[in-house]
Design an enzyme around this catalytic site. Sequence first.
Site, PDB file in Angstrom:
ATOM      1  N   THR A 147       0.822  -1.208   0.000  1.00 50.82           N
ATOM      2  CA  THR A 147       0.000   0.000   0.000  1.00 50.82           C
ATOM      3  C   THR A 147       0.855   1.256   0.000  1.00 50.82           C
ATOM      4  OG1 THR A 147      -1.519   1.264   1.405  1.00 50.82           O
ATOM      5  CG2 THR A 147      -0.111  -0.286   2.523  1.00 50.82           C
ATOM      6  N   ASP A 148       0.286   2.347  -0.515  1.00 52.51           N
ATOM      7  CA  ASP A 148       0.982   3.644  -0.446  1.00 52.51           C
ATOM      8  C   ASP A 148       1.072   4.164   0.988  1.00 52.51           C
ATOM      9  OD1 ASP A 148      -1.708   4.294  -0.105  1.00 52.51           O
ATOM     10  OD2 ASP A 148      -1.761   5.829  -1.676  1.00 52.51           O
ATOM     11  N   GLU A 149       0.282   3.577   1.891  1.00 54.78           N
ATOM     12  CA  GLU A 149       0.276   4.090   3.273  1.00 54.78           C
ATOM     13  C   GLU A 149       1.585   3.857   4.002  1.00 54.78           C
ATOM     14  OE1 GLU A 149      -3.059   3.106   5.655  1.00 54.78           O
ATOM     15  OE2 GLU A 149      -4.490   3.434   4.039  1.00 54.78           O
TER      16      GLU A 149
ATOM     17  N   TYR B 191      -2.099  -0.722  11.012  1.00 52.53           N
ATOM     18  CA  TYR B 191      -2.204  -1.380   9.690  1.00 52.53           C
ATOM     19  C   TYR B 191      -1.004  -1.043   8.818  1.00 52.53           C
ATOM     20  CZ  TYR B 191      -3.376  -1.727   4.739  1.00 52.53           C
ATOM     21  OH  TYR B 191      -3.313  -1.967   3.389  1.00 52.53           O
TER      22      TYR B 191
ATOM     23  N   LYS C  94       2.163  -3.348   7.247  1.00 53.53           N
ATOM     24  CA  LYS C  94       2.429  -3.485   5.809  1.00 53.53           C
ATOM     25  C   LYS C  94       3.867  -3.052   5.513  1.00 53.53           C
ATOM     26  CE  LYS C  94       0.065  -4.635   2.938  1.00 53.53           C
ATOM     27  NZ  LYS C  94      -0.290  -5.996   2.415  1.00 53.53           N
TER      28      LYS C  94
END
Length: 331
Positions: free
Chosen positions: A120-122, A147, A151
Site C-alpha cells: 500500500t501507499d500508506e 495497519y 504493511k
Amino acid sequence: MRLLVTGGAGFIGSNFVHQTVRERPEVQVTVLDALTYAGDEASLAPVADAVTLVQGDVADAELVDRLVADADVVVHFAAESHNDNSLTDPWPFVQTNVVGTYTLLEAVRRHGVRFHHISTDEVYGDLELDDPAKFTPETPYNPSSPYSSTKAASDLLVRAWVRSFGVQATISNCSNNYGPYQHVEKFIPRQITNVVDGVRPKLYGTGENVRDWIHVEDHNSAVWTIIERGRIGETYLIGADGEQNNKAVVELILELTGQPRDAYDLVSDRPGHDLRYAIDSSRLRTELGWEPRYPSFRDGLAATIEWYRANEAWWRPQKDATEAAYAKLGR
Ligand code: NAD
Ligand code: DAU
C-alpha cells in the site's frame, strides 16, 4: 503457469482472480484464503469452476509449504486491511501481515518460487494538503497506523529476503482502490449502501482528507504487468492520478444517486488520520509501459453504485454488524 493467490476471496484478490480467469485462461489458479470476516466465497462464485479454493491461514507453515511447492508464482494479497480495525485491535494485523508474509517468504525461498507482494501507499505516511509532492519509490517509509506499519514491516521483510537469500520477488504499493466486491466497512461502499438504506453518508473530521482513487481493474492489470515484466527486487508504485477529497467523493455519490449534494453528516475523526496520499506511478508507466484503462472516476463510481444496487444479497449480510461496530466508535 500455476498461480497461488493469497487473499483471493477478498476485495482486490477476488477481482484479480476474475480478471485472470477472463484474460489468461491458461493460468491454473489456486486461492489460499482464511475466509475471515473480510473474505467471502461468494466473491469467487462466478469463477468457482475455474479456481481451487483452499481455506487456510498464510501463517500456517505446513499448509503454505505444500501449496507453494506446487506453484510457479505466488501473488500475496492476504492481509488485515482496514485502518479503523487496526486501531481497535492491532494483533491480527501483526500476525497476518507480518508473520504471514514471513511464512510465505520462507516457503518461496525453499522452493525457488517467484513472489509478488501486494502493498500500500500508506507505508509512506501522508502528505500535506497543499504540497505538490507525490509518493515515489524513494520516499522514506513513515507509516502512521498499526495497519500501515505492519504493511511496511512486510515490505521490508520482502526486500531483505531478496537481498539476503536471492528470493525472486517484486513489490507494488498501490493507492485506494474502488470497485465491486469491496467490503461495506470501506469508505465508498459504506456510503453507497448507507444511501441505499436511506442513511446519510458519514465523513470523518472535516472531509478534507485526500485519497488517490484507482479502479481495482487497473490495480490488477498493473500487478500482471509487474509479474510479467517487473525487475526482481524492484518496488513499483501503482496509481491512476485520481486525487479527490472525501467530501467531493460523497457529494458525487449523492449526486449520482439523486440526493441533495449536502445530505451528509460530519462525524468524529479517525485517530492519526492520514491527510493526503498521492502516487507518482511514472516508473511503472515508463519502464513497463502500463497505463490505466478504466474510464473516469465519475464513470467508475457510477458503475460501482450500480453494482452495489444489483448485488445487495452479497453485501447485506455484513451491513448491520459493520454499522454496529462503527456506532461503538462514534463514527
Ligand atoms: P480485504 O480485507 O478485502 O481482503 C483480505 C483477504 O485476505 C480476505 O479474503 C481475508 O479472508 C484474507 N485473509 C486475511 N487474513 C488471512 C490469513 N491469515 N490467511 C489467509 N487469508 C487471510 O483486503 P483488500 O482491500 O482486498 O486488500 C488486499 C491487499 O491489497 C492487502 O494486502 C492490502 O494491504 C493491499 N492494498 C489494498 C488497497 C485498498 O484500497 N483496498 C490499496 C493498496 C493495497
Ligand atoms: O491507500 C491505500 C489504502 O486504502 C489501503 O492500504 C487500505 O487497505 C484501504 O483500506 C484504504 O485505506 P483508507 O484508510 O484510506 O480507506 P478507508 O476506506 O477506510 O477510508 C478512506 C477515506 O475515507 C479515509 O480518509 C477515511 C475516510 N472515511 C472512511 C469511512 C469508512 C470517512 O470519511 N467516512 C467513513 O465512513
